[in-house]
Enzyme design. Structure first.
Site, mmCIF file in Angstrom:
data_model
loop_
_atom_site.group_PDB
_atom_site.id
_atom_site.type_symbol
_atom_site.label_atom_id
_atom_site.label_comp_id
_atom_site.label_asym_id
_atom_site.label_seq_id
_atom_site.Cartn_x
_atom_site.Cartn_y
_atom_site.Cartn_z
ATOM 1 N N ARG A 14 -66.147 77.465 67.451
ATOM 2 C CA ARG A 14 -65.180 78.552 67.899
ATOM 3 C C ARG A 14 -65.090 79.555 66.557
ATOM 4 N NH1 ARG A 14 -60.423 76.080 69.906
ATOM 5 N NH2 ARG A 14 -61.518 74.110 69.484
ATOM 6 N N HIS A 61 -57.382 67.059 70.643
ATOM 7 C CA HIS A 61 -58.406 68.186 70.138
ATOM 8 C C HIS A 61 -58.878 68.785 71.529
ATOM 9 C CE1 HIS A 61 -61.540 70.430 68.255
ATOM 10 N NE2 HIS A 61 -61.157 70.224 67.101
#
Ligand SMILES: Cc1cc2nc3c(=O)[nH]c(=O)nc-3n(C[C@H](O)[C@H](O)[C@H](O)COP(=O)(O)OP(=O)(O)OC[C@H]3O[C@@H](n4cnc5c(N)ncnc54)[C@H](O)[C@@H]3O)c2cc1C
Ligand code: SF4
Ligand code: SF4
Ligand code: FES
Lengths: 599, 249
Positions: A256, A236
């Protein structure tokens, strides 16, 4: 040896995360005598940590969304290596599974008109993730747990399954031990559903819990089943990097999704430099377009900050290598300059809390420092898409320990949906198989005793190797040599180290007694951990290309020829690991056209 | 790097004692990290529960210098490391070994609670509509990570284990409040809360609220409204029926 506690069931489900709970609920509803077994307490499985959301094309925010778009995003995110049938089932059924969670009590965040709210996530064309702030996994596990508790399913908590046993070629049960007392326990079972999660504890920097030692993968493998796609490991892009003690703890992609941007030490939004040709047509080229996209996804293209995880993780590694990283070897993730403080606290409460408490950072005022962390295992037990059946009769698998669904890279949010879609299907598959079997296969006492003596042997090694040291050495080896960017020579070296560590693990000693003794538990977990580490290393060494969660520095290109093959691993008669290339299932024409139509 | 002495409880149901371990502490470490250091280097069989190391699973509850908290969310820098730091298991539940206790009381309590009973879907497409403001009350309660710290500090069972059969404890009141205030739920648990739940034992000391790592307002938002519902039902049935039908108090 004293008489071993023995229970009899039609179906035992190993693992009580989202996949295991959903499987047990379904198997029990079908009338199968069902038990749910888990290493930790109920409600503590990894699923509880999931943050950002569950992907389902409900079209609540963008009515243009539908299963075909979700299917296409999933296949492309997985670099076309996923099993098309699994991706299809997943995209078609996840909306029903999300509504089902709601009918069982889950309280998702809402849209203005009272529907389930959906948020943007990497690789998804439209806002697609149903969520509860940034604690979606907690909502899901609690909902399933409370539902299961009222269905009369027998639950065995803090009970570890060590081996599956067979009667001839089919499953007859399992053997394990109670962590609390150290006593052994045997289950006679017609079918076993494996739902044990991933393998992250083989790596130094990871976002996973202690339970992620690849047990389900190994249980299936030792019983003769096939594993596939083990070379694909998801790093990740955004784990915490500072302070050292929290390195690897996840920072949800939801940051995000909510507008957070990645910047380097020059303050530049570097992701615009890393848009691969593969995703160029669907990615914003300018910051202006990227920013407009958050508000209007129909007329703008996605920000490159939300490219699939493999792309973003590699970009961060490159920035750090080029000397443009943050002070502690990551990059910056900035949400503070993008939203008012109260909005951030409401949308991302646990991120706010996590940074405040663990790093003394107020994310509403300052950027976070983030870097890649081992997060998810794409590879797993090879299963039949519709039923979750493994290649050994009586073994079923679902969730993170099953392979095929995500191909070379998983999209965020597609795991939680995978758990409930395929958990349910594996529950049906196992119950149908078990109920159709008639008589209970025979669990041979000699086989049970062989397993318990092996487990007992760790105590004979008192004064032997410290299991914590072995795990630590394995984590370093995997991290350095089979990490986010690999080479053939490094992988060879890793295999050598794994062989040494295996020899050391056989001599690992448990100190103290049998009751709740973590050194004994770890000594046994090392066996599965080393098995999955070897599987990942072997497959990574074989695949001479780069694709998704497998990046080779010595083979940087994606090779269309490799796109036709999965790598499958199984145990040979002599106990060694056998590797085979198996052809990818061919997509039917009506689905294949979805990829031509797309711009 | 600093050195610190930990006094960790070692023992089981038959008794035990605090044992001193001196370890190095790295920058940013939390109590759980240091306990893991002890485990990896000095006491391999030290029993401790943990899963997420991120404050999300509620496994690592303990009493550090007498204070009930999550070990994975307590930074060493918040403690006075010039003095020995004591680490003990939570007290209210029977000890299994070292820092691990038998919390099955809480699971048994949960299994008694009447299940969620939803109304029929209220939208034409066969799904539900709910407004954000209507789900927010329940969402506060659903933040609970089942760390059982509130159960641990509640004097009703901490000081009087004999009350355990008649009192489900604050964690379960949170769960009951969530069900009772769920926009879709149709069941009536008032009698259960009064009789099996034993909510009258609670005298609103708020100790539970003070230790909740999820900052759930256990007393103000869960227990007091439940107590009011019971009072309403038993003393003012009309008002109770009105509030049940309309969802308004
Ligand atoms: C921090 C974090 C955030 C995430 N956020 C998201 C997200 O927002 N969206 C998303 O889609 N995905 C997310 N993921 C991924 C997702 O949470 C996991 O992939 C998923 O929860 C795995 O679920 P599972 O049911 O397969 O296994 P788990 O939930 O991990 O459960 C495994 C179970 O197996 C049991 N078990 C293991 N071995 C044994 C054994 N030998 N014997 C008995 N029991 C055993 C364990 O006790 C446990 O009960 C996230 C992951 C992490 C780490
Ligand atoms: S407020 Fe009630 S439930 Fe909470 S600790 Fe005090 S007596 Fe126990
Ligand atoms: S209500 Fe708070 S203190 Fe109690 S179990 Fe839940 S999270 Fe822990
Ligand atoms: S380990 Fe999960 S809350 Fe501490």
């Amino acid at each position: 040896m004293a008489e071993i506690q023995t229970h009899e069931y039609d179906v035992i489900v190993v693992g009580a995360g989202g996949a295991g709970l959903r499987a047990a609920i379904e198997a029990s509803a079908m009338g199968a005598r069902t038990a749910l077994v888990c290493k930790s307490l109920l409600g503590k499985a990894h699923t509880v940590m999931a943050e950002g959301g569950i992907a389902a094309a409900m079209g609540n925010v963008y009515s243009e969304d539908n299963w075909q778009v979700h299917f296409r995003d999933t296949m492309r995110g997985g670099k076309m290596l996923g099993n098309w049938r699994m991706a299809q089932i997943h995209a078609q059924e996840s909306p029903d599974r999300v509504h089902e969670l709601e009918a069982w009590g889950a309280l998702f965040d809402r849209t203005q008109d009272g529907r389930i709210q959906q948020r943007a996530f990497g690789g998804h064309r439209y806002d697609r993730l149903a969520h509860v702030g940034d604690r979606t996994g907690l909502e899901m596990i609690r909902t399933l747990q409370q539902h299961a508790v009222h269905k009369g399913i027998d639950v065995y908590m803090e009970c570890t399954i060590s081996r599956l046993l067979k009667d001839g070629d089919r499953i007859s049960g399992a053997v394990g031990y109670w962590r609390e007392s150290g006593e052994y326990v045997a289950f006679k079972a017609k079918a076993v559903v494996l739902a044990t999660g991933g393998t992250g504890k083989a790596f130094r920097i990871n976002s996973n819990s202690w339970e992620y030692t690849g047990d389900g993968h190994s249980l299936a493998y030792w019983a003769g089943a096939e594993l596939i796609d083990m070379e694909f490991i998801q790093f990740h892009p955004t784990g915490m990097v500072w302070p050292p003690s929290v390195r690897g703890i996840l920072v949800t992609e939801g940051v995000r999704g909510e507008g957070g941007i990645l910047t380097n030490s020059d303050g530049k939004r570097f992701m615009f430099e890393y848009i691969s040709d593969y995703f160029r047509a669907e990615t914003a080229e300018t910051e202006e377009e990227a920013d407009r996209w958050y508000g209007d996804k129909l007329n703008n293209r996605r920000t490159p900050d939300l490219l699939p995880r493999d792309e973003v993780a590699r970009a961060i590694v490159a920035e750090v290598k080029a000397g443009r990283g943050s002070p502690h070897g990551g990059v910056f993730l900035d949400i503070a300059s993008r939203h008012p403080a109260d909005y951030i606290k409401r949308a991302l409460p646990s991120m706010y809390h996590q940074f405040k408490q663990l790093a003394d950072i107020d994310i509403t005022a300052a950027p976070m420092e983030v870097g890649p962390t081992m997060h998810y295992t794409m590879g797993g037990v090879r299963v039949e898409p519709d039923t979750g059946a493994a290649t050994v009769p009586g073994i079923f698998a679902a969730g993170e320990c099953a392979g095929g669904m995500h191909g070379a890279n998983r999209l965020g949010g597609n795991s939680l949906s995978d758990l409930v879609v395929f958990g349910r299907r594996a529950g049906i598959g196992a119950a149908e198989y078990a109920l159709g079997l008639g008589s209970q296969p025979v669990l041979a006492e000699a086989d049970v005793n062989a397993v318990t003596s092996e487990l007992e042997a760790c105590f004979g090694n008192d004064g032997g190797e410290n299991p914590y040291a072995i795990q630590s050495d394995l984590q370093d080896a995997m991290h350095m040599l089979v990490g986010i960017i690999r080479t053939g020579a490094e992988i060879e070296e890793a295999l050598g180290k794994i062989a040494e560590l295996k020899a050391r693990a056989m001599k690992a000693g448990a100190t103290g007694g049998k009751a709740y003794n973590p050194s004994w538990h770890l000594a046994m977990d090392l066996r599965s951990l080393l098995t999955v580490a070897e599987a990942s290393a072997r497959a990574a060494g074989e695949r001479t290309e780069s694709r998704g969660g497998h990046t080779r520095n010595d083979y940087q290109e994606t090779d269309p020829e490799w796109g036709k093959w999965n790598l499958s691993l199984s145990q040979a008669a002599d106990g060694s690991m056998k590797l085979e290339k198996t052809p990818l299932a061919e997509m039917p024409a009506e689905l294949a056209t979805l990829f031509e139509e797309a711009k | 790097m600093a050195q610190v002495t930990l006094q960790v409880f070692r023992g089981d149901a038959n008794g035990g004692e605090f044992v001193d371990y001196t370890v190095e502490v790295d920058e940013g470490q939390v109590v759980l990290d240091v306990v893991h250091t002890v485990q990896a280097t000095q006491a391999a069989d030290l029993a401790v529960r943990w899963n997420c190391k991120a404050g999300k699973c509620g496994s690592c509850s303990a009493e550090v210098n007498g204070k009930p908290l999550l070990m994975c969310m307590t930074r060493m820098s918040t403690l006075d490391v010039s003095q020995p730091i004591s680490i003990a298991p939570i007290k209210t539940f029977p000890l299994i070994r070292d820092l691990v206790t038998d919390v099955s009381f809480n699971y048994e309590a949960a299994s008694q609670i009447p299940a969620f009973a939803p109304c029929a879907p209220n939208a034409d497409d066969g799904t539900y509509r709910m407004m954000q403001q209507d789900v927010e009350r329940g969402q506060e309660f659903r933040k609970c990570i089942e760390c059982f710290l509130c159960q641990n500090v509640c004097h009703v069972i901490r000081d009087h284990p004999e009350n355990k059969p008649n009192f489900l404890g604050p964690r379960q009141f949170v769960h009951l409040a969530e069900l009772e205030m769920h926009p879709l739920d149709t069941a009536d648990r008032t009698e259960f809360i009064r009789k099996t739940g034993g909510i009258a034992y609670c005298n609103i000391t708020k100790c539970c609220t003070e230790v909740c790592p999820e900052s759930i307002h256990i007393t103000d938002n869960a227990i007091i409204p439940l107590k009011e519902r019971i009072a309403d039902k038993y003393y003012d049935p009309f008002r109770w029926i009105f509030s049940k039908l309309t969802g308004r108090d």
